[in-house]
Design a protein around this motif. Structure first.
Motif, PDB file in Angstrom:
ATOM      1  N   ILE A   1     -87.006  -9.134 -35.697  1.00 10.21           N
ATOM      2  CA  ILE A   1     -85.723  -8.495 -35.402  1.00 10.21           C
ATOM      3  C   ILE A   1     -85.391  -8.512 -33.911  1.00 10.21           C
ATOM      4  CG2 ILE A   1     -85.631  -7.036 -37.458  1.00 10.21           C
ATOM      5  CD1 ILE A   1     -86.745  -4.734 -35.736  1.00 10.21           C
TER       6      ILE A   1
ATOM      7  N   GLY B   1     -79.814  -4.146 -20.808  1.00  9.92           N
ATOM      8  CA  GLY B   1     -79.203  -4.644 -19.581  1.00  9.92           C
ATOM      9  C   GLY B   1     -78.443  -3.523 -18.896  1.00  9.92           C
TER      10      GLY B   1
ATOM     11  N   ARG C   1     -84.203 -11.179 -32.015  1.00  9.81           N
ATOM     12  CA  ARG C   1     -82.898 -11.829 -31.830  1.00  9.81           C
ATOM     13  C   ARG C   1     -82.333 -12.151 -33.200  1.00  9.81           C
ATOM     14  NH1 ARG C   1     -80.992 -13.896 -27.477  1.00  9.81           N
ATOM     15  NH2 ARG C   1     -83.003 -14.286 -26.496  1.00  9.81           N
TER      16      ARG C   1
ATOM     17  N   ALA D   1     -78.211  -1.443 -24.608  1.00 11.38           N
ATOM     18  CA  ALA D   1     -79.527  -1.664 -25.239  1.00 11.38           C
ATOM     19  C   ALA D   1     -79.316  -2.037 -26.699  1.00 11.38           C
ATOM     20  CB  ALA D   1     -80.357  -0.386 -25.156  1.00 11.38           C
TER      21      ALA D   1
ATOM     22  N   GLU E   1     -85.957  -9.251 -22.431  1.00 11.16           N
ATOM     23  CA  GLU E   1     -84.984  -8.169 -22.196  1.00 11.16           C
ATOM     24  C   GLU E   1     -84.862  -7.226 -23.393  1.00 11.16           C
ATOM     25  OE1 GLU E   1     -81.013  -9.591 -21.287  1.00 11.16           O
ATOM     26  OE2 GLU E   1     -80.110  -7.746 -22.038  1.00 11.16           O
TER      27      GLU E   1
ATOM     28  N   ARG F   1     -73.542 -12.061 -33.362  1.00  9.28           N
ATOM     29  CA  ARG F   1     -73.563 -13.260 -32.518  1.00  9.28           C
ATOM     30  C   ARG F   1     -74.175 -14.393 -33.325  1.00  9.28           C
ATOM     31  NH1 ARG F   1     -75.553 -10.831 -26.607  1.00  9.28           N
ATOM     32  NH2 ARG F   1     -73.972  -9.185 -26.593  1.00  9.28           N
TER      33      ARG F   1
HETATM   34  P1  ATP Z   1     -80.301 -12.389 -24.509  1.00 11.59           P
HETATM   35  O1  ATP Z   1     -80.406 -12.968 -23.108  1.00 11.59           O
HETATM   36  O2  ATP Z   1     -81.609 -11.903 -25.077  1.00 11.59           O
HETATM   37  O3  ATP Z   1     -79.503 -13.233 -25.453  1.00 11.59           O
HETATM   38  P2  ATP Z   1     -78.063 -10.912 -23.600  1.00 11.59           P
HETATM   39  O4  ATP Z   1     -78.290 -10.906 -22.140  1.00 11.59           O
HETATM   40  O5  ATP Z   1     -77.054 -11.826 -24.191  1.00 11.59           O
HETATM   41  O6  ATP Z   1     -79.460 -11.050 -24.372  1.00 11.59           O
HETATM   42  P3  ATP Z   1     -76.540  -8.527 -23.636  1.00 11.59           P
HETATM   43  O7  ATP Z   1     -75.278  -9.213 -23.938  1.00 11.59           O
HETATM   44  O8  ATP Z   1     -76.761  -7.957 -22.285  1.00 11.59           O
HETATM   45  O9  ATP Z   1     -77.767  -9.429 -24.062  1.00 11.59           O
HETATM   46  O10 ATP Z   1     -76.751  -7.392 -24.754  1.00 11.59           O
HETATM   47  C1  ATP Z   1     -77.330  -6.149 -24.482  1.00 11.59           C
HETATM   48  C2  ATP Z   1     -78.483  -5.850 -25.402  1.00 11.59           C
HETATM   49  O11 ATP Z   1     -78.134  -6.106 -26.756  1.00 11.59           O
HETATM   50  C3  ATP Z   1     -79.721  -6.713 -25.145  1.00 11.59           C
HETATM   51  O12 ATP Z   1     -80.509  -6.162 -24.116  1.00 11.59           O
HETATM   52  C4  ATP Z   1     -80.422  -6.634 -26.472  1.00 11.59           C
HETATM   53  O13 ATP Z   1     -81.209  -5.446 -26.563  1.00 11.59           O
HETATM   54  C5  ATP Z   1     -79.286  -6.548 -27.470  1.00 11.59           C
HETATM   55  N1  ATP Z   1     -79.032  -7.865 -28.058  1.00 11.59           N
HETATM   56  C6  ATP Z   1     -78.284  -8.865 -27.554  1.00 11.59           C
HETATM   57  N2  ATP Z   1     -78.284  -9.932 -28.387  1.00 11.59           N
HETATM   58  C7  ATP Z   1     -79.060  -9.586 -29.441  1.00 11.59           C
HETATM   59  C8  ATP Z   1     -79.444 -10.256 -30.645  1.00 11.59           C
HETATM   60  N3  ATP Z   1     -79.021 -11.472 -30.927  1.00 11.59           N
HETATM   61  N4  ATP Z   1     -80.261  -9.595 -31.496  1.00 11.59           N
HETATM   62  C9  ATP Z   1     -80.693  -8.338 -31.239  1.00 11.59           C
HETATM   63  N5  ATP Z   1     -80.346  -7.668 -30.135  1.00 11.59           N
HETATM   64  C10 ATP Z   1     -79.552  -8.263 -29.239  1.00 11.59           C
END
Ligand code: ATP
Length: 443
Positions: A195, A273, A197, A313, A270, A186
């Motif tokens: 680590i 999810g 985000r 996760a 988070e 992303r």
């Molecule tokens: P956030 O609100 O923190 O951006 P998100 O709601 O977009 O997260 P989801 O799309 O539900 O996250 O992704 C599921 C899981 O993937 C998250 O709970 C997190 O553990 C992991 N995750 C998501 N984005 C990242 C990232 N940029 N770096 C590391 N882990 C991530």
């Protein structure tokens, strides 16, 4: 100067002891991309193995999958990512930085003194505009719009488009699930917090396919199971909580969503999810591909599109969480010792074997024991320096057991087992060491 906070200490420990390094460090690093060193690789692998075991191996109703990162670009149109996987972005005309409009309170303006973007009188934030987070690249030798492909921003879509393949080849029946661990990418606007985000990360996702109308019940079941998993990992229960997404927070696909949050030094955030996605994904893929994705329920002689409950996760985020949770400092006899008090089953090194001194047959006995234990446990042999220092080095990387071969060992064929958390020591017969460890390192 203020004392370094927990995150600074952890980042420095991770580099010093080989858990996590900045990517491409000799070139000045690459923004929010990290590499795992020898111990970090083991730690993350142990977490992923634990997840895989509890989701796939220990259950009859979930199958594993390893889908490719690159997928047909139409997948991302159908899933809603091309049009909707966006974050609101604001630019500052003064400092030329970019921020997520919905996370300004988590961001720092580069101007001093430290404040949030928009809080300095000189800040000039633009109106928010939507920014797509998917990385684009080109497939084949021609860089043109017809050959655009994306690096997947989540592993879930690989599961949806394969669900009938898995169902048919594994002879599962609904309800059943598909689990996958894999990389996701992303182009985050404001990544950060080590680590937590990052722009490249790994997800541990499971999609559970259920009969229409049974989604709410399965959603509740999976919530309970996933929270229990984090607690069994050893995370402190008081640092974990649920956050329910309000109607205006819900992603485009979700009927209901809860996050498992952990209290980091930078606030509650988070880590996983749990989402009730209904039949949003299968409906879209069925419409866009023109292929029937219905399930045929033989017993009821009926066809339907299953509904989906997702648990998602981040492997890197959970790795950070266990390190933050396990980190502690204690003063012992006037000296500070740093301990990573990991649950033994995920510790990168389970056992260190140490000859007290490098003479009197101790190295030979220790080497023999080390070779004996090595096929069963992640072991480390260390004969360098004073024994107290060697113990401290093992405490700092979370090794739960140190085994010392000393002067008495040759006399009565016993060794000292020293425990990381209590620093207590006990004598164990050499022939009993493997069984002793196996009993205490429960998977
Ligand atoms: P956030 O609100 O923190 O951006 P998100 O709601 O977009 O997260 P989801 O799309 O539900 O996250 O992704 C599921 C899981 O993937 C998250 O709970 C997190 O553990 C992991 N995750 C998501 N984005 C990242 C990232 N940029 N770096 C590391 N882990 C991530």
């Amino acid at each position: 100067m203020a004392a370094p906070g927990l995150m600074d200490k952890l980042v420095s420990l991770c580099k010093r002891r080989g858990f996590v390094f900045q990517s491409s460090e000799i070139y000045g690093g690459l923004g929010s991309v990290w590499d795992y060193g020898p111990l970090g690789t083991e730690l993350k692998r142990n977490i992923k193995d634990r997840w895989w075991h509890s989701m796939v191996r220990a259950r009859d109703d979930i199958e594993g999958l390893d889908a490719a990162i690159l997928m047909h670009p139409k997948v991302w149109e159908a899933s809603g990512h091309v049009s909707g996987f966006t974050d609101p972005l604001v630019d500052c005309k003064t400092c030329k930085s970019r921020f997520r409009a919905d996370k300004l309170e988590d961001a720092q303006c580069p101007q001093k003194p430290s404040k949030h973007p928009g809080e300095h009188s000189t800040c000039q934030l633009t109106e928010p505009r939507m920014f797509n987070l998917m990385f684009k690249t080109f497939m084949g030798p021609v860089e043109e719009s017809a050959s655009v492909v994306y690096l997947r921003p989540e592993t879930a879509q690989g599961i949806y488009v394969n669900y009938l393949n898995v169902l048919q080849s594994s002879r599962q029946k609904i309800p059943f699930g598909i689990a996958q661990i894999g990389k996701a990418f992303r182009n985050e606007i404001t990544p950060g917090n080590f680590i937590f985000r990052t722009r490249e990360f790994e997800q541990m996702e499971m999609q559970y396919f259920v009969k229409p109308g049974e989604d709410a019940e399965w959603f509740e079941r999976w919530r309970v199971l996933r929270m229990a998993w984090h607690q069994e990992l050893g995370l402190k229960p008081e640092k974990l909580r649920w956050h329910q997404h309000a109607q205006n927070e819900l992603a485009h696909y979700a009927r209901a969503a809860y996050d498992i949050e952990y209290e980091f030094p930078f606030g509650w955030q988070e880590i996983e999810g749990v989402h009730n996605r209904g039949n949003f994904d299968l409906t879209n893929h069925q419409n866009a591909s023109g292929k029937k994705l219905e399930y045929f329920d033989q017993a009821a002689n009926s066809r339907y599109l299953p509904e989906i409950v997702e648990t998602s996760a981040g492997a890197d985020r959970v790795t950070l969480t266990v390190m933050v949770d396990a980190y502690r400092e204690e003063v012992v006899e006037g000296e500070t010792r740093t301990v990573l008090g990991f649950n033994p089953s995920i510790a990168p090194i389970k056992v260190a074997v140490l000859p007290l001194v490098n003479k009197d047959a101790m190295p030979e006995m220790a080497t023999a024991l080390f070779n004996d234990l090595r096929p069963r446990f992640a072991c480390f042999y260390d004969d360098g320096g004073a024994i107290g220092r060697r113990y401290r080095r093992m405490d700092e990387v979370g090794t739960p057991f140190c085994i010392t071969v000393d002067g008495q060992s040759a006399e009565d064929q016993s060794v000292t087992v020293r425990h990381r958390d209590t620093m207590g020591q006990e004598r164990v017969a050499i022939t009993q060491v493997a069984a002793y460890l196996a009993e205490r390192i429960v998977p």
